[in-house]
Every structure is written in structure tokens, then in C-alpha cells.
Motif scaffolding. Structure first.
Motif, short mmCIF file in Angstrom:
data_model
loop_
_atom_site.label_atom_id
_atom_site.label_comp_id
_atom_site.label_asym_id
_atom_site.label_seq_id
_atom_site.Cartn_x
_atom_site.Cartn_y
_atom_site.Cartn_z
N GLN A 137 -10.44 -13.14 5.42
CA GLN A 137 -9.03 -12.98 5.04
C GLN A 137 -8.13 -13.71 6.03
OE1 GLN A 137 -9.28 -8.57 4.84
NE2 GLN A 137 -8.38 -8.76 2.81
N GLU A 168 -15.69 -10.04 6.21
CA GLU A 168 -14.66 -9.91 5.18
C GLU A 168 -13.27 -10.00 5.82
OE1 GLU A 168 -15.26 -6.31 3.03
OE2 GLU A 168 -17.17 -6.96 2.15
N THR A 206 -5.73 -17.10 5.24
CA THR A 206 -4.29 -17.08 5.57
C THR A 206 -3.90 -18.25 6.48
OG1 THR A 206 -4.27 -14.67 5.37
CG2 THR A 206 -2.44 -15.71 6.56
N THR A 214 0.45 -10.09 4.98
CA THR A 214 -0.66 -10.52 5.81
C THR A 214 -0.35 -10.30 7.27
OG1 THR A 214 -1.19 -12.18 4.16
CG2 THR A 214 -2.24 -12.40 6.30
N VAL A 241 -4.39 -4.79 2.78
CA VAL A 241 -4.55 -5.71 1.66
C VAL A 241 -3.60 -5.34 0.52
CG1 VAL A 241 -6.14 -6.52 -0.13
CG2 VAL A 241 -6.93 -6.31 2.24
#
Length: 402
Positions: free
Chosen positions: A175, A171, A179, A148, A143
Motif C-alpha cells: 500500500q 500488504e 501511494t 493515505t 484503508v
């Protein structure tokens, strides 16, 4: 590619020294105090590495050789575990995991996932804690790098699931979802939503699962039947009966449009059952329950699905009896006899005669009760099942009649 592989070691050595600080920030202090420092974060010389690693880089050939040697360590650990030496196996695996980071984050996470699954199955909480710590460090580094890496995040999500940390898994997948949505990758979006929904379901978080499958319903219209079926299941398990009825109603509309009569009886049964559940607190839903059980029977009979037809009739009889509608229950029971006969369900037919006999007993119509029980006894004798029970019922009705 070769340049990329050689750079990995430099980054890995930096991570070695930054990991402990990151861990202290990422973990629950009360949990950190329970266990000794993580063996995955101890920097020790290893015979598999050339001396002075901090002053040189491993070549791609050395990295490839190391990967093979680490696979051998894994096999040695598995052999130790099979031999009953769990502590010895863990020690070897920890050594493997310390070295795996030299091969890059993805390779390390895959190894952590593999060992974490074993530790979780063995209920080794300490090892699971260490592995979860390390996974969080890798995630924080990913992160903070602001680059990414979807495969890495997906692998992290899978690893968190292996160590039974659904919150952390969600979590990571969140993410990924953010994305792929930014990239307008609809295929990846649907795949990620499915994974998120499955995690919520596996931990019985029905509200969040419902939210996720509603998103899927809006994102992937081609598979709307599958998502509606899943939503109906979720709402039913979560005792959200009105929402379940609404979703099942949408499914019924689709089946009618497709002229798919095969699926309708089962669907009508489910709708009726939800209305019956609603009627326990709000009796005004009872007519809808009766209507849908009747429609379930009708559609099942017309499509020659006699098992579903019999099930609908049984539900109707039970509902009639709870409402004191004994005559209707008797009439429906006679229809059930014919239906079970069509279904060649001799056990169901025997139970139907028993049910009729019990209703006649309640009405003190003993001759009719005896006749029903005698019919049931004939079937019981053929099935060699519950003969004594039917003889007892016949005797009971005869005594009451004398």
C-alpha cells in the motif's frame, strides 16, 4: 494541532465499539476459536481516565499526562517480566495498549509493535494473536478512511514484522509502494522496495525477492552494482544458476569498465562455480567452468591476490580429477605449490603436497608419492598438525612400493 489532539479521543471511542465486528471479519475463524476474546478489545473503566469519558474529550494537556503515565505502565511491565512474572507483565501491557489508542493510531501501533516483539521473542502465541488482530483492525480503519497515512502504514509494516507476519507486512508495504509511486516519490519508492526485498529474503522467498530487486535495478541505476550483487546471491541461493551467471556477467562488464581488477577474481570464481553446477545436468557447460576458473586464477595472480589464485587452482584440480584428467590435475597442483608459497599459506601448502601425493598414489607412482608426502610432513611438523597422518601416508606408499 490542539484541535487535532482533542478529536482523537472521540474517534478512539467509536473505534472501541467497531473493533470487535471488524475483527470477526478479518481473522481466520479457526484461529479465533483457539483463544478467549481479546483483552485489547474489552472496554473497562480505568483509573487513569476521568469518569464519563464517553461524554467529554481529553484536553491536549490530559493527553500529554496520559502518555507519561502509559510510559510508566510500560516500565512496570518490563520490571514484572524481568522478575519472572510474565503473566503479570502481559496484564499491565494489555492495559497500556487499551489506553494507547486514545493517543492516536500511530502511537498505538508503535506500542503494539514494541509489545508484539517481546511476545514473539517469548513465543507467547496468544498475545501475538491478539496484537496481530488489533493491528489488522487499525489497518482496515486506515484503508476504509481512504486517507493515505504513509507513516502509519510503514509503522504497521514494521509491527507485522515484529510479530512475524510477513504476508501482512508485505500488504502494508505494498500500500505504501502504490501511494509513493502515485506521488512520484522515487526516494520513498526505492526505500520501500528495499524493505519489501529484505522481507522476502528473510523468509527465503527467492523468486519474489528476485522480482523486487529487479525492480530496484530498474528504479535506481546509481546503485546497480549493489542490486546486481544481491540478485546474484538470490539466484545462487535459489539454485537458478543460469540467471546467476547472467547477472554475474553484467557485474563483470561493469568491473572491467571501471578497471576494477580487485573484484574480478572473486566474481570469476562465482561464475565458474555456477557453470560447474549447471554442468552436473548439462555437461556442455564444463568448458565454461574450466575457462572461468582459469580466468579467476590469471586475474588473481596478476593482481597479487594469491588466496583467490590458490582457490581457483584448487577448484580446477578437483574438476580435472572428476573428469579423469589426472595429468592436468598434477600440472595444476605444481602451480598451486608456487601460489601457496607466494601466499605464505603453509597450511594450504601442506594440503597441496597431500593432494599431489594422493594423485601419485592413484597412478601407482609410489616414489613420487613418498616425496610429496615427505614435503607435506615437513610442513606438518612446523605447524604441529597432522604429523601422524603424513607418516601413515608415507608408510602406505612405501609398502606399496616394496
Amino acid at each position: 494541532m490542539l484541535r487535532h489532539l482533542s478529536i482523537i479521543v472521540t474517534a478512539a471511542m467509536l473505534w472501541q465499539f467497531s473493533s470487535v465486528l471488524a475483527l470477526a471479519k478479518s481473522q481466520d475463524p479457526s484461529q479465533a476459536d483457539k483463544y478467549p476474546p481479546s483483552p485489547l478489545e474489552v472496554v473497562v473503566p480505568d483509573p487513569l481516565l476521568p469518569p464519563g469519558l464517553d461524554k467529554q474529550q481529553l484536553s491536549p494537556q490530559q493527553l500529554q499526562k496520559l502518555a507519561g503515565e502509559l510510559d510508566q505502565l510500560n516500565q512496570a511491565a518490563e520490571a514484572k517480566l524481568q522478575a519472572g512474572d510474565r503473566l503479570g507483565a502481559v496484564e499491565i501491557w494489555n492495559r497500556e495498549l487499551r489506553l494507547r489508542r486514545l493517543l492516536g493510531s500511530l502511537a498505538e501501533v508503535e506500542a503494539l509493535s514494541r509489545v508484539g516483539a517481546i511476545a514473539s521473542d517469548q513465543n507467547d502465541r496468544q498475545q501475538v494473536f491478539y496484537i496481530t488482530q488489533r493491528l489488522q483492525v487499525i489497518q482496515q480503519q486506515a484503508v476504509s478512511s481512504k486517507s493515505t497515512d504513509i507513516p502509519l502504514l510503514q509503522s504497521l509494516g514494521e509491527a507485522y514484522q515484529k510479530v512475524r507476519s510477513p504476508k501482512l507486512a508485505l500488504e502494508a508495504y505494498s500500500q505504501v509502494l502504490a501511494t509513493v509511486r502515485q506521488q512520484r516519490d522515487t526516494v520513498a519508492e526505492v526505500t520501500t522496495l528495499k524493505t519489501i526485498g529484505e522481507i522476502h529474503l528473510s523468509w527465503f522467498d527467492y523468486p519474489q525477492a528476485a522480482t523486487t530487486y529487479q525492480e530496484l535495478l530498474n528504479s535506481d541505476r546509481l546503485n546497480q552494482v549493489t542490486y546486481l550483487q544481491q540478485l546474484a546471491y538470490i539466484y545462487n541461493e535459489g539454485k537458478e544458476y543460469q540467471q546467476a551467471v547472467d547477472i554475474l556477467g553484467k557485474l563483470a562488464e561493469i568491473y572491467l569498465q571501471q578497471n576494477n581488477l580487485i573484484e574480478l577474481p572473486k566474481l570469476k570464481l562465482a561464475i565458474a562455480a555456477n557453470y560447474e553446477s549447471l554442468a552436473r545436468e548439462k555437461p556442455n557447460f564444463l568448458p565454461a567452468a574450466f575457462q572461468n576458473y582459469q580466468e579467476a586464477y590469471t586475474t588473481a595472480w596478476e593482481s597479487q591476490q594469491y588466496v583467490y589464485a590458490a582457490e581457483a587452482l584448487q577448484k580446477l584440480i578437483a574438476l580435472y580429477r572428476t573428469q579423469g584428467q589426472v595429468e592436468e590435475a598434477l600440472q595444476t597442483s605444481q602451480i598451486l605449490i608456487e601460489t601457496q608459497t607466494r601466499a605464505t599459506n603453509f597450511y594450504g601448502l601442506m594440503r597441496a603436497y597431500d593432494q599431489i601425493g594422493q594423485i601419485y598414489l592413484e597412478r601407482k607412482q609410489y616414489p613420487q608419492a613418498i616425496t610429496a608426502f615427505q614435503n607435506g610432513l615437513q610442513l606438518a611438523q612446523q605447524l604441529k598438525y597432522e604429523e601422524a597422518y603424513f607418516n601413515q601416508q608415507i608408510e602406505k606408499a612405501a609398502k606399496a612400493n616394496s
